[in-house]
Design a protein around this motif. Sequence first.
Motif, PDB file in Angstrom:
ATOM      1  N   GLU A  18       3.537  23.526  15.708  1.00 40.95           N
ATOM      2  CA  GLU A  18       4.742  22.879  16.238  1.00 40.95           C
ATOM      3  C   GLU A  18       4.908  21.499  15.619  1.00 40.95           C
ATOM      4  OE1 GLU A  18       6.945  24.296  18.351  1.00 40.95           O
ATOM      5  OE2 GLU A  18       5.732  26.136  18.282  1.00 40.95           O
ATOM      6  N   ARG A  19       6.144  21.060  15.449  1.00 39.95           N
ATOM      7  CA  ARG A  19       6.428  19.760  14.847  1.00 39.95           C
ATOM      8  C   ARG A  19       5.786  18.616  15.638  1.00 39.95           C
ATOM      9  NH1 ARG A  19      11.658  19.179  15.766  1.00 39.95           N
ATOM     10  NH2 ARG A  19      11.700  17.159  14.732  1.00 39.95           N
ATOM     11  N   GLU A  20       5.812  18.700  16.959  1.00 43.42           N
ATOM     12  CA  GLU A  20       5.221  17.634  17.784  1.00 43.42           C
ATOM     13  C   GLU A  20       3.710  17.562  17.586  1.00 43.42           C
ATOM     14  OE1 GLU A  20       7.435  19.901  18.896  1.00 43.42           O
ATOM     15  OE2 GLU A  20       9.158  18.547  19.094  1.00 43.42           O
ATOM     16  N   ALA A  21       3.081  18.732  17.473  1.00 43.78           N
ATOM     17  CA  ALA A  21       1.637  18.773  17.227  1.00 43.78           C
ATOM     18  C   ALA A  21       1.328  18.194  15.845  1.00 43.78           C
ATOM     19  CB  ALA A  21       1.114  20.200  17.338  1.00 43.78           C
ATOM     20  N   ALA A  22       2.178  18.499  14.877  1.00 43.94           N
ATOM     21  CA  ALA A  22       1.998  17.921  13.538  1.00 43.94           C
ATOM     22  C   ALA A  22       2.114  16.404  13.598  1.00 43.94           C
ATOM     23  CB  ALA A  22       3.027  18.494  12.565  1.00 43.94           C
ATOM     24  N   GLY A  23       3.040  15.889  14.414  1.00 44.55           N
ATOM     25  CA  GLY A  23       3.180  14.444  14.578  1.00 44.55           C
ATOM     26  C   GLY A  23       1.915  13.813  15.140  1.00 44.55           C
ATOM     27  N   ALA A  81       0.907  14.745   4.008  1.00 45.89           N
ATOM     28  CA  ALA A  81       2.111  15.215   3.321  1.00 45.89           C
ATOM     29  C   ALA A  81       2.373  16.694   3.608  1.00 45.89           C
ATOM     30  CB  ALA A  81       1.980  14.968   1.821  1.00 45.89           C
ATOM     31  N   ALA A  82       1.315  17.517   3.589  1.00 48.89           N
ATOM     32  CA  ALA A  82       1.474  18.943   3.870  1.00 48.89           C
ATOM     33  C   ALA A  82       2.009  19.178   5.278  1.00 48.89           C
ATOM     34  CB  ALA A  82       0.145  19.671   3.679  1.00 48.89           C
ATOM     35  N   LEU A  83       1.616  18.290   6.205  1.00 51.92           N
ATOM     36  CA  LEU A  83       2.092  18.404   7.593  1.00 51.92           C
ATOM     37  C   LEU A  83       3.527  17.908   7.750  1.00 51.92           C
ATOM     38  CD1 LEU A  83      -1.163  17.202   9.381  1.00 51.92           C
ATOM     39  CD2 LEU A  83      -0.182  19.515   9.499  1.00 51.92           C
ATOM     40  N   GLY A  84       4.105  17.376   6.669  1.00 57.65           N
ATOM     41  CA  GLY A  84       5.482  16.893   6.708  1.00 57.65           C
ATOM     42  C   GLY A  84       5.601  15.400   6.935  1.00 57.65           C
ATOM     43  N   GLY A  85       4.484  14.687   6.909  1.00 53.40           N
ATOM     44  CA  GLY A  85       4.492  13.252   7.167  1.00 53.40           C
ATOM     45  C   GLY A  85       4.501  12.421   5.904  1.00 53.40           C
ATOM     46  N   VAL A  86       4.457  11.128   6.094  1.00 55.53           N
ATOM     47  CA  VAL A  86       4.406  10.168   5.001  1.00 55.53           C
ATOM     48  C   VAL A  86       3.040   9.504   5.020  1.00 55.53           C
ATOM     49  CG1 VAL A  86       5.390   8.031   4.078  1.00 55.53           C
ATOM     50  CG2 VAL A  86       6.896   9.744   5.136  1.00 55.53           C
ATOM     51  N   ALA A  87       2.344   9.595   3.905  1.00 62.74           N
ATOM     52  CA  ALA A  87       1.020   8.967   3.785  1.00 62.74           C
ATOM     53  C   ALA A  87       1.221   7.503   3.394  1.00 62.74           C
ATOM     54  CB  ALA A  87       0.187   9.696   2.739  1.00 62.74           C
ATOM     55  N   GLN A  88       1.086   6.627   4.376  1.00 71.47           N
ATOM     56  CA  GLN A  88       1.246   5.187   4.142  1.00 71.47           C
ATOM     57  C   GLN A  88      -0.035   4.624   3.558  1.00 71.47           C
ATOM     58  OE1 GLN A  88       3.910   3.319   4.394  1.00 71.47           O
ATOM     59  NE2 GLN A  88       5.247   4.802   5.328  1.00 71.47           N
ATOM     60  N   GLY A  89      -0.075   4.486   2.240  1.00 71.51           N
ATOM     61  CA  GLY A  89      -1.275   4.013   1.575  1.00 71.51           C
ATOM     62  C   GLY A  89      -1.172   2.590   1.069  1.00 71.51           C
ATOM     63  N   THR A  90      -0.210   1.846   1.560  1.00 69.82           N
ATOM     64  CA  THR A  90      -0.038   0.481   1.068  1.00 69.82           C
ATOM     65  C   THR A  90      -0.956  -0.495   1.801  1.00 69.82           C
ATOM     66  OG1 THR A  90       1.725   0.014   2.643  1.00 69.82           O
ATOM     67  CG2 THR A  90       2.388   0.942   0.511  1.00 69.82           C
ATOM     68  N   PRO A  91      -1.328  -1.594   1.125  1.00 71.30           N
ATOM     69  CA  PRO A  91      -2.174  -2.591   1.797  1.00 71.30           C
ATOM     70  C   PRO A  91      -1.531  -3.138   3.070  1.00 71.30           C
ATOM     71  CG  PRO A  91      -2.077  -3.032  -0.558  1.00 71.30           C
ATOM     72  CD  PRO A  91      -1.077  -1.950  -0.272  1.00 71.30           C
ATOM     73  N   GLY A  92      -0.229  -3.352   3.051  1.00 71.98           N
ATOM     74  CA  GLY A  92       0.447  -3.876   4.236  1.00 71.98           C
ATOM     75  C   GLY A  92       0.328  -2.952   5.431  1.00 71.98           C
ATOM     76  N   ALA A  93       0.499  -1.650   5.197  1.00 73.23           N
ATOM     77  CA  ALA A  93       0.375  -0.680   6.298  1.00 73.23           C
ATOM     78  C   ALA A  93      -1.058  -0.655   6.816  1.00 73.23           C
ATOM     79  CB  ALA A  93       0.792   0.711   5.825  1.00 73.23           C
ATOM     80  N   LEU A  94      -2.030  -0.711   5.920  1.00 71.62           N
ATOM     81  CA  LEU A  94      -3.435  -0.702   6.324  1.00 71.62           C
ATOM     82  C   LEU A  94      -3.730  -1.906   7.218  1.00 71.62           C
ATOM     83  CD1 LEU A  94      -6.456  -0.158   3.950  1.00 71.62           C
ATOM     84  CD2 LEU A  94      -6.526  -1.772   5.807  1.00 71.62           C
ATOM     85  N   VAL A  95      -3.345  -3.089   6.768  1.00 67.31           N
ATOM     86  CA  VAL A  95      -3.652  -4.303   7.528  1.00 67.31           C
ATOM     87  C   VAL A  95      -2.896  -4.311   8.860  1.00 67.31           C
ATOM     88  CG1 VAL A  95      -3.423  -6.827   7.528  1.00 67.31           C
ATOM     89  CG2 VAL A  95      -4.295  -5.643   5.504  1.00 67.31           C
ATOM     90  N   ALA A  96      -1.657  -3.868   8.855  1.00 69.63           N
ATOM     91  CA  ALA A  96      -0.847  -3.893  10.079  1.00 69.63           C
ATOM     92  C   ALA A  96      -1.350  -2.914  11.137  1.00 69.63           C
ATOM     93  CB  ALA A  96       0.619  -3.594   9.745  1.00 69.63           C
ATOM     94  N   GLU A  97      -1.903  -1.786  10.711  1.00 71.04           N
ATOM     95  CA  GLU A  97      -2.244  -0.724  11.651  1.00 71.04           C
ATOM     96  C   GLU A  97      -3.729  -0.590  11.940  1.00 71.04           C
ATOM     97  OE1 GLU A  97      -0.367   2.980  10.541  1.00 71.04           O
ATOM     98  OE2 GLU A  97       1.545   1.982  10.163  1.00 71.04           O
TER      99      GLU A  97
END
Length: 190
Positions: A18-23, A81-97
């Motif tokens: 299900e899409r929600e489970a993928a999320g 990506a296979a699950l339909g998401g976006v792989a946030q691999g940027t330094p900013g995303a890493l530090v923020a999250e």
Amino acid sequence: MTSRTKDLTPEYTVPGLEREAAGELIGLLRLRLHALNDLHLTLKHVHWNVVGPHFIAVHEMIDPQVDRVRDMADDVAERIAALGGVAQGTPGALVAERTWDDYSIGRGDAIAHLAALDVVYTGVIEGVRAAVKGAGEIDPATEDLLIGQLRDLEQFQWFVRAHLESSRGTLATGGVHSEKEAAAKGAEVS
């Protein structure tokens, strides 16, 4: 469904999920991706800044770990990506999250760095174990990916701990909770 999960719910996902489970899986994997990217950089930092009589052994031990951790990050990003998401691999995303502090040991003795790495590996491994449990309730393919990575990370921690263990089987870093505290104890040993 939490607002964070809703934000990560993809438009499509793999068949049978299900899409929600993928999320939920995407949210779980994003933190694993950040942890692996951070670990890769931390390991390279140690590789560049280790000194002392154990320099070459640690310097050479770290590079294969760097390579494998980079491969793990790639596998996690591709699963997102296979699950339909976006792989946030940027330094900013890493530090923020991220939910941990930056590695704080600069140039240092090999044993001090290894003691600090022991604490780092503990945090990463605990995160993977929690992710395995969460993924296991949703998707066996994602769970399997994480279990394989868990085995490798535990082996790398064992390599690190072998330098910190006494012949009686006690760790020089026993009872510490921060990398600075571990590095100080490790420096006492070397």
